[in-house]
Design a protein around this motif. Structure first.
Motif, PDB file in Angstrom:
ATOM      1  N   LYS A  60       0.819  -1.206   0.000  1.00 23.25           N
ATOM      2  CA  LYS A  60       0.000   0.000   0.000  1.00 23.25           C
ATOM      3  C   LYS A  60       0.855   1.258   0.000  1.00 23.25           C
ATOM      4  O   LYS A  60       0.560   2.224  -0.718  1.00 23.25           O
ATOM      5  N   LYS A  61       1.929   1.268   0.766  1.00 23.47           N
ATOM      6  CA  LYS A  61       2.784   2.446   0.847  1.00 23.47           C
ATOM      7  C   LYS A  61       3.378   2.785  -0.510  1.00 23.47           C
ATOM      8  O   LYS A  61       3.414   3.949  -0.925  1.00 23.47           O
ATOM      9  N   ARG A  62       3.862   1.763  -1.222  1.00 24.11           N
ATOM     10  CA  ARG A  62       4.471   2.008  -2.527  1.00 24.11           C
ATOM     11  C   ARG A  62       3.430   2.491  -3.529  1.00 24.11           C
ATOM     12  O   ARG A  62       3.697   3.404  -4.323  1.00 24.11           O
ATOM     13  N   TYR A  95       0.657   4.126  -2.986  1.00 22.87           N
ATOM     14  CA  TYR A  95       0.157   5.460  -2.671  1.00 22.87           C
ATOM     15  C   TYR A  95       1.196   6.556  -2.897  1.00 22.87           C
ATOM     16  O   TYR A  95       0.839   7.731  -2.983  1.00 22.87           O
TER      17      TYR A  95
END
Length: 370
Positions: free
Chosen positions: A244-246, A248
């Motif tokens: 998710k971090k990558r 977003y």
């Protein structure tokens, strides 16, 4: 590569009004099921020469369908950009006049009316088809006022090693920009497992340069063949978790980029494009092609049912499963995206007497852990 024991079955997938005349007749959409000796199978449909299903085993030997799609033809008629074959300029083309051998082609009306796959002569038609030995061959003659007539043939084969081979050939009566490729969304955990499983995928891309699919090109830019490369977000040559971090941290919330290798020589040789692994199931897919690059996309344009509104329509896929944002990924080999030479001609121009050829392979496998 072994395909001698493969079995091919054909059945009907639905009906659409005949496109060749103005009668009230209907034509049948055919579906081909290619099954190998391990009982893994691929299902193809003649509407858009598409891939409806790929069922391959996980680490426990359990088969699972990893392609997003629909149970009937109505699903594909309502959702154009799922599991089809596209041609001509297969990506977003912006305003300005593009010339192909001094012939002017209007790409779009203005900057705000960007269209993906703006020619329907490949994906929204029923292709002719037949079985040749252990291959399914689909062909279509498209007739475009500006581009002339283009005859395209696609051969599909499914091996005992769970490799899907796709061989595309095309010829044209007029000089045209041709870039034919398959576009289907995969989720190695299973087509209906959604974004939570997509974010567990691990990716490796064989590319050192990339470009957004909706970037505008300055035709007078002397560095028109150069692409943007940002190491923090786009350095995917190493093994990267698609979490998710990558996702977003990418503008617009996900990958929608053309990746290329500046060491590409010519399209007479296969090259490794990408490897995607889903560790919980052990399934992986490797993509090979003879093209200089590929479109990598992470499904962030699919409906977000957590923020659904009156303007967004829910997308129900196979088995009535609701497909959500980040529900699948796509690796679609193609020619250089929207790159023109100094005379504003596409680099992938197909001239009369020449043959366009595009070969790609999706190699599915299982990684076991001790």
């Amino acid at each position: 590569m072994s395909i001698e024991k493969n079995e091919i079955k054909v059945d009907g997938f639905g009906m659409v009004p005949c496109q060749s005349d103005n009668s009230n007749n209907y034509e049948i959409i055919k579906r081909y099921t290619l099954t190998n000796k391990t009982k893994s199978y691929v299902r193809l449909i003649t509407w858009g020469a598409g891939v409806q299903s790929i069922s391959v085993p996980n680490a426990k030997g359990i088969l699972g369908d990893v392609v997003l799609g629909f149970n009937d033809i109505q699903g594909y008629l309502s959702n154009r950009f799922i599991g089809r074959t596209f041609g001509y300029e297969t990506r977003r083309v912006f305003n300005d006049i593009i010339s192909v051998n001094k012939r002017k082609l209007l790409s779009s009306t203005d900057d705000n009316s960007q269209e993906i796959f703006n020619d329907k002569s490949f994906d929204n038609v029923n292709w002719n088809s037949h079985i040749l030995d252990n291959q399914v061959v689909m062909s279509h003659l498209s007739d475009n006022e500006n581009k002339g007539k283009t005859l395209t043939q696609i051969k599909y084969s499914w091996t005992d090693e769970n490799e899907l081979h796709v061989n595309i050939r095309a010829t044209s009566t007029r000089s045209s920009s041709v870039d034919v490729t398959n576009c289907y969304l995969l989720n190695l955990a299973g087509h209906g497992t959604g974004c939570e499983e997509l974010k567990k995928h691990v990716i490796t891309l064989n590319a050192n340069e990339c470009k957004r699919m909706d970037d505008k090109i300055n035709f007078k830019d002397k560095n028109i063949l150069k692409y943007v490369h940002r190491k923090n977000m786009f350095d995917l040559e190493n093994i990267i978790l698609l979490n998710k971090k990558r996702l977003y941290m990418i503008p617009d919330g996900g990958y929608n980029h053309f990746f290329t290798d500046n060491e590409f020589l010519n399209n007479n040789y296969y090259r490794f494009n990408a490897r995607i692994l889903h560790p919980p199931t052990g399934r992986f897919v490797e993509v090979y092609s003879n093209q200089p690059g590929f479109h990598f996309y992470t499904g962030h344009d699919l409906p977000n049912f957590q923020k659904i509104n009156n303007q967004q329509r829910k997308m129900y896929g196979k088995d009535g499963i609701l497909y959500d944002r980040y529900g699948g990924f796509m690796v679609s080999p193609s020619c250089y995206h929207q790159v023109l030479d100094y005379n504003n001609n596409f680099l992938n121009t197909l001239n009369p007497g020449s043959v366009y050829h595009h070969n790609m392979t999706l190699k599915f496998g299982v990684k076991t852990y001790k």
